[in-house]
Design a protein around this motif. Structure first.
Motif, PDB file in Angstrom:
ATOM      1  N   THR A   1      -3.322 -44.221 -10.988  1.00 11.37           N
ATOM      2  CA  THR A   1      -3.418 -44.991 -11.017  1.00 11.37           C
ATOM      3  C   THR A   1      -4.489 -45.164  -9.174  1.00 11.37           C
ATOM      4  OG1 THR A   1      -0.733 -44.616  -9.369  1.00 11.37           O
ATOM      5  CG2 THR A   1      -0.944 -45.651 -11.637  1.00 11.37           C
TER       6      THR A   1
ATOM      7  N   ASN B   1      -3.108 -50.033 -10.231  1.00 10.22           N
ATOM      8  CA  ASN B   1      -3.725 -50.422 -11.533  1.00 10.22           C
ATOM      9  C   ASN B   1      -3.663 -49.121 -12.044  1.00 10.22           C
ATOM     10  OD1 ASN B   1      -3.816 -53.362 -10.973  1.00 10.22           O
ATOM     11  ND2 ASN B   1      -5.279 -52.681  -9.053  1.00 10.22           N
ATOM     12  N   GLU B   2      -3.516 -49.420 -14.051  1.00 11.30           N
ATOM     13  CA  GLU B   2      -3.137 -47.815 -14.348  1.00 11.30           C
ATOM     14  C   GLU B   2      -4.901 -48.164 -14.928  1.00 11.30           C
ATOM     15  OE1 GLU B   2      -0.883 -46.306 -15.339  1.00 11.30           O
ATOM     16  OE2 GLU B   2       0.619 -47.591 -14.242  1.00 11.30           O
TER      17      GLU B   2
END
Length: 126
Positions: free
Chosen positions: A113, A118-119
């Motif tokens: 992340t 956010n991945e």
């Protein structure tokens, strides 16, 4: 910016879009938006991967259920997944895999992340 940092990410390969119904999403993206279906496969039991993209685009969209075992993420290319994994761990990033994943028929990869949660996934390019 160092040369090592600049060269770590080579491209954006795909972006996942969480969908409630993969069949409905596939129909919308192909029949309404004009995307082409590049893959519709079960990568392992219960994990369906649907990939669409505008014709000629190098960046694909993965239509995934939000609860999929396949991470809903931005997928980035890298020339060396092991070096990218080590660099992110050294930088204190949240890396979700203790080591680079090496699954048969798939490029070496790992998930992490960014500082905002956010991945992201790095996939090694051949």
């Amino acid at each position: 910016m160092t040369e090592q940092t600049a060269a770590m990410t080579t491209n954006v390969q795909s972006v996942s879009i969480p969908v409630a119904d993969q069949d409905r999403a596939l129909q919308f993206y192909t029949e309404v938006l004009g995307c082409e279906c590049r893959a519709d496969v079960e990568v392992w039991p219960g994990a369906r991967l649907v990939v669409v993209a505008p014709p000629g685009s190098d960046v694909a969209l993965l239509l995934l259920p939000a609860n999929s075992e396949i991470p809903v993420a931005v997928r980035l290319g890298t020339a060396d997944a092991d070096a990218a994994h080590a660099r992110l761990r050294e930088a204190g990033a949240t890396v979700h895999n203790a080591e680079v994943l090496r699954w048969e028929g798939q490029p070496p990869m790992f998930a992490f992340t960014d500082p905002d949660g956010n991945e992201l996934v790095y996939l090694e390019e051949s």
